[in-house]
Design an enzyme around this catalytic site. Structure first.
Site, mmCIF file in Angstrom:
data_model
loop_
_atom_site.group_PDB
_atom_site.id
_atom_site.type_symbol
_atom_site.label_atom_id
_atom_site.label_comp_id
_atom_site.label_asym_id
_atom_site.label_seq_id
_atom_site.Cartn_x
_atom_site.Cartn_y
_atom_site.Cartn_z
ATOM 1 N N ASN A 8 0.856 -1.183 0.000
ATOM 2 C CA ASN A 8 0.000 0.000 0.000
ATOM 3 C C ASN A 8 0.895 1.237 0.000
ATOM 4 O O ASN A 8 1.512 1.568 1.011
ATOM 5 C CB ASN A 8 -0.883 -0.039 1.265
ATOM 6 C CG ASN A 8 -1.818 1.149 1.353
ATOM 7 O OD1 ASN A 8 -1.803 2.049 0.510
ATOM 8 N ND2 ASN A 8 -2.628 1.173 2.392
ATOM 9 N N LYS B 22 3.521 0.830 2.949
ATOM 10 C CA LYS B 22 3.134 -0.118 3.998
ATOM 11 C C LYS B 22 3.083 -1.509 3.384
ATOM 12 O O LYS B 22 2.660 -1.643 2.228
ATOM 13 C CB LYS B 22 1.724 0.201 4.508
ATOM 14 C CG LYS B 22 1.695 1.081 5.738
ATOM 15 C CD LYS B 22 0.311 1.048 6.377
ATOM 16 C CE LYS B 22 -0.436 2.320 6.063
ATOM 17 N NZ LYS B 22 -1.768 2.425 6.581
ATOM 18 N N ARG C 249 -2.828 -2.261 -3.171
ATOM 19 C CA ARG C 249 -3.999 -1.426 -2.928
ATOM 20 C C ARG C 249 -3.928 -0.239 -3.888
ATOM 21 O O ARG C 249 -2.930 0.467 -3.964
ATOM 22 C CB ARG C 249 -3.984 -0.909 -1.502
ATOM 23 C CG ARG C 249 -5.179 -0.030 -1.257
ATOM 24 C CD ARG C 249 -4.968 0.930 -0.138
ATOM 25 N NE ARG C 249 -6.164 1.750 -0.004
ATOM 26 C CZ ARG C 249 -6.198 2.869 0.701
ATOM 27 N NH1 ARG C 249 -5.127 3.295 1.315
ATOM 28 N NH2 ARG C 249 -7.306 3.559 0.766
ATOM 29 N N HIS D 4 -12.867 3.424 0.623
ATOM 30 C CA HIS D 4 -12.804 2.450 1.732
ATOM 31 C C HIS D 4 -13.566 1.159 1.383
ATOM 32 O O HIS D 4 -13.994 0.427 2.277
ATOM 33 C CB HIS D 4 -13.464 3.010 3.024
ATOM 34 C CG HIS D 4 -12.752 4.161 3.656
ATOM 35 N ND1 HIS D 4 -13.438 5.237 4.189
ATOM 36 C CD2 HIS D 4 -11.448 4.403 3.867
ATOM 37 C CE1 HIS D 4 -12.580 6.100 4.698
ATOM 38 N NE2 HIS D 4 -11.358 5.616 4.518
ATOM 39 N N GLY E 297 -12.315 6.396 10.825
ATOM 40 C CA GLY E 297 -10.888 6.549 11.118
ATOM 41 C C GLY E 297 -10.534 8.010 10.944
ATOM 42 O O GLY E 297 -11.365 8.888 11.180
ATOM 43 N N ARG F 252 -11.136 16.841 7.272
ATOM 44 C CA ARG F 252 -11.958 17.124 6.084
ATOM 45 C C ARG F 252 -13.357 17.573 6.480
ATOM 46 O O ARG F 252 -13.925 17.040 7.439
ATOM 47 C CB ARG F 252 -12.055 15.880 5.203
ATOM 48 C CG ARG F 252 -10.777 15.566 4.477
ATOM 49 C CD ARG F 252 -10.865 14.257 3.725
ATOM 50 N NE ARG F 252 -9.795 13.364 4.123
ATOM 51 C CZ ARG F 252 -9.770 12.060 3.871
ATOM 52 N NH1 ARG F 252 -10.762 11.485 3.217
ATOM 53 N NH2 ARG F 252 -8.757 11.323 4.262
ATOM 54 N N LEU G 104 -11.335 4.971 15.190
ATOM 55 C CA LEU G 104 -12.298 5.490 16.155
ATOM 56 C C LEU G 104 -13.401 4.459 16.444
ATOM 57 O O LEU G 104 -13.754 4.220 17.606
ATOM 58 C CB LEU G 104 -12.899 6.767 15.560
ATOM 59 C CG LEU G 104 -13.864 7.564 16.391
ATOM 60 C CD1 LEU G 104 -13.179 8.152 17.604
ATOM 61 C CD2 LEU G 104 -14.460 8.689 15.545
ATOM 62 N N GLU H 111 -8.044 -4.674 5.796
ATOM 63 C CA GLU H 111 -7.984 -4.481 4.348
ATOM 64 C C GLU H 111 -6.871 -5.325 3.715
ATOM 65 O O GLU H 111 -7.017 -5.822 2.609
ATOM 66 C CB GLU H 111 -7.764 -2.988 4.043
ATOM 67 C CG GLU H 111 -9.008 -2.157 4.319
ATOM 68 C CD GLU H 111 -8.732 -0.692 4.604
ATOM 69 O OE1 GLU H 111 -8.170 -0.388 5.683
ATOM 70 O OE2 GLU H 111 -9.082 0.146 3.773
HETATM 71 P P1 ADP Z 1 -6.543 6.074 8.925
HETATM 72 O O1 ADP Z 1 -7.750 6.631 8.271
HETATM 73 O O2 ADP Z 1 -5.373 6.998 8.909
HETATM 74 O O3 ADP Z 1 -6.220 4.633 8.541
HETATM 75 P P2 ADP Z 1 -7.254 4.932 11.509
HETATM 76 O O4 ADP Z 1 -8.334 4.037 11.072
HETATM 77 O O5 ADP Z 1 -5.987 4.339 12.016
HETATM 78 O O6 ADP Z 1 -6.943 6.054 10.451
HETATM 79 O O7 ADP Z 1 -7.874 5.875 12.647
HETATM 80 C C1 ADP Z 1 -7.069 6.822 13.263
HETATM 81 C C2 ADP Z 1 -7.935 7.644 14.191
HETATM 82 O O8 ADP Z 1 -8.599 6.795 15.127
HETATM 83 C C3 ADP Z 1 -7.114 8.586 15.054
HETATM 84 O O9 ADP Z 1 -6.917 9.806 14.413
HETATM 85 C C4 ADP Z 1 -7.981 8.736 16.260
HETATM 86 O O10 ADP Z 1 -8.797 9.864 16.041
HETATM 87 C C5 ADP Z 1 -8.843 7.515 16.308
HETATM 88 N N1 ADP Z 1 -8.512 6.688 17.482
HETATM 89 C C6 ADP Z 1 -7.590 5.707 17.571
HETATM 90 N N2 ADP Z 1 -7.585 5.179 18.819
HETATM 91 C C7 ADP Z 1 -8.523 5.850 19.543
HETATM 92 C C8 ADP Z 1 -9.006 5.780 20.898
HETATM 93 N N3 ADP Z 1 -8.514 4.914 21.772
HETATM 94 N N4 ADP Z 1 -9.986 6.634 21.251
HETATM 95 C C9 ADP Z 1 -10.494 7.513 20.374
HETATM 96 N N5 ADP Z 1 -10.076 7.617 19.096
HETATM 97 C C10 ADP Z 1 -9.113 6.819 18.686
#
Ligand code: ADP
Length: 398
Positions: free
Chosen positions: A7, A14, A91, A180, A210, A241, A332, A384
């Site tokens: 990716n 990655k 990807r 996604h 995320g 965004r 998240l 993924e």
């Molecule tokens: P990406 O879209 O970059 O792949 P991820 O799916 O890894 O992102 O999500 C990253 C986001 O998840 C972080 O910016 C954060 O806001 C949120 N996050 C990760 N762990 C936690 C947690 N324990 N509590 C709240 N939010 C979290």
């Protein structure tokens, strides 16, 4: 059979190397700062310590060579020779309307992906660079492309056509594509398994929350609508965004702030979302912490976010005439119990009843709903890379 999943971002690469016998990750890692000073590869072989390799990586080619060297290394490698890499799954963000499925990356496909560059100017060029580097370094290894947009190609025209002059669709293919897709598909399949029903018979709303975030209505295994659009800017408010706003704000801001369209584009992509509202951070951990200690704008950012997610869940339940399960995934969605709880609050009209005790969990496949809840609320960690490896294996085995 062992599959390498790649990716590529603009300055990162990655990878995961997966043994498809048991779908176990044998090694994974991340090359960062490609093309700039201080390039570094962090390589994590299974059951061994993480290795940090600092080496100049002016392009993705050197980065990939470093990955291959790490995989073959005598000390911390996991293979003896390149022959053990059966195939590579890449990807790719945007395949336009060309591909509704994963495909082997032959010359025709590469040309088609290059034609999609104007639809995804930030994402497709590094994806293509990664594929080309791979083809140079492993000319005999089969390569497969897995596209973020592919899963959403099942949307009907009424879901993907924008209400603007139709000629822009005809001339430039301006329409909703959605992103996604690999993640939405994976978690929808897991949801079906958790419910013990065929995916072809259920209605699922998948919430990939995320840094970037999107929600998809999956009906009978097909994406029927999704919140991201022509680009990944549409839909939910995200980390940085804006998601949906009144398009008239763009002209208004350009005039008031005396800025050009590039500046507005940057504001909407990089300075908006929960970062823009809170002024604190784009990371929900920071915002939740600030909100807990009384920061009102951080609280407002969370409220706006939750309100947004609820609206899409309601809309998609309407679009599908019901819903069997709501799935939470990505950073998240997998980690924040308070966020899941706030989103599911006051949705009893729909038959959603979250069990707060079961919801107190992170990153583990769990049914979070009360026993009698008509709609199941599920936590499914996304994967993924595994999805890409499975598609790659399928195509290579054919
Ligand atoms: P990406 O879209 O970059 O792949 P991820 O799916 O890894 O992102 O999500 C990253 C986001 O998840 C972080 O910016 C954060 O806001 C949120 N996050 C990760 N762990 C936690 C947690 N324990 N509590 C709240 N939010 C979290």
């Amino acid at each position: 059979m062992k599959i390498l999943v790649i990716n590529c971002g603009s300055s990162s690469l990655k990878y995961q190397f997966i043994d498809m016998e048991n779908e176990e990750v044998i090694a994974k890692g991340l090359a960062e700062r490609i093309g700039i000073e201080g390039s570094v590869l962090k390589h994590q072989p299974k059951d061994m310590d993480k290795v940090t390799i600092e080496r100049p990586m002016p392009t993705h080619r050197e980065a990939l060579q470093t990955v291959v060297d790490a995989l073959k290394d005598k000390e911390y490698g996991v293979i003896k020779d390149m022959g053990e890499i059966t195939a590579v799954g890449h990807r790719v963000v945007h395949a336009g309307e060309k591909f509704a499925y994963s495909v082997p990356l032959n010359d025709d496909v590469m040309n088609a992906l290059k034609e999609c560059i104007n639809l995804a100017p930030l994402h497709n060029p590094p994806n293509i660079m990664g594929i080309e580097a791979c083809k140079q370094i492993m000319p005999d290894v089969p390569m497969v492309g897995v596209f973020d947009t592919a899963f959403h190609q099942t949307m009907s025209k009424k879901a993907y056509i924008y209400p603007i002059p139709y000629e822009y669709y005809e001339k430039y293919r301006v329409r909703r594509y959605g992103f996604h897709g690999t993640s939405h598909k994976y978690v929808a399949e897991r949801a079906a398994a958790m419910l013990g029903k065929p995916l072809s018979e259920i209605k699922v709303i998948t919430c990939h929350l995320g840094n970037g975030a999107s929600i998809t209505a999956v009906m009978n295994g097909k994406s029927v609508d999704t919140s991201m659009g022509f680009t990944p800017l549409e839909g939910l408010a995200m980390g940085t965004r804006s998601g949906n706003i009144d398009p008239a704000i763009i002209k208004f801001l350009m005039e008031k702030e005396n800025i050009d369209i590039n500046e507005v584009d940057k504001i909407l992509n990089k300075k908006s979302g929960v970062l823009g509202i809170s002024g604190v951070s784009s990371d929900f951990r920071d915002i939740e912490e600030a909100a807990d200690s009384g920061n009102e704008r951080a609280q407002l950012a969370l409220e706006v976010y939750i309100h947004n997610v609820k609206k899409f869940i309601g809309a998609y339940a309407a679009v599908m005439n019901g819903v069997d399960a709501i799935v939470f995934t990505a950073g998240l969605g997998e980690n924040s119990a308070t966020m899941r709880s706030s989103i599911c609050k006051d949705m009893s009209f729909l038959g959603v009843e979250l069990d707060e005790a079961k919801n107190n969990v992170r990153g583990k496949e769990t049914d979070l709903s009360k026993d009698g809840s008509k709609v199941r609320v599920l936590l499914v960690p996304t994967n993924e890379e595994l999805m890409i490896a499975r598609d790659t294996m399928k195509l290579v085995s054919k």
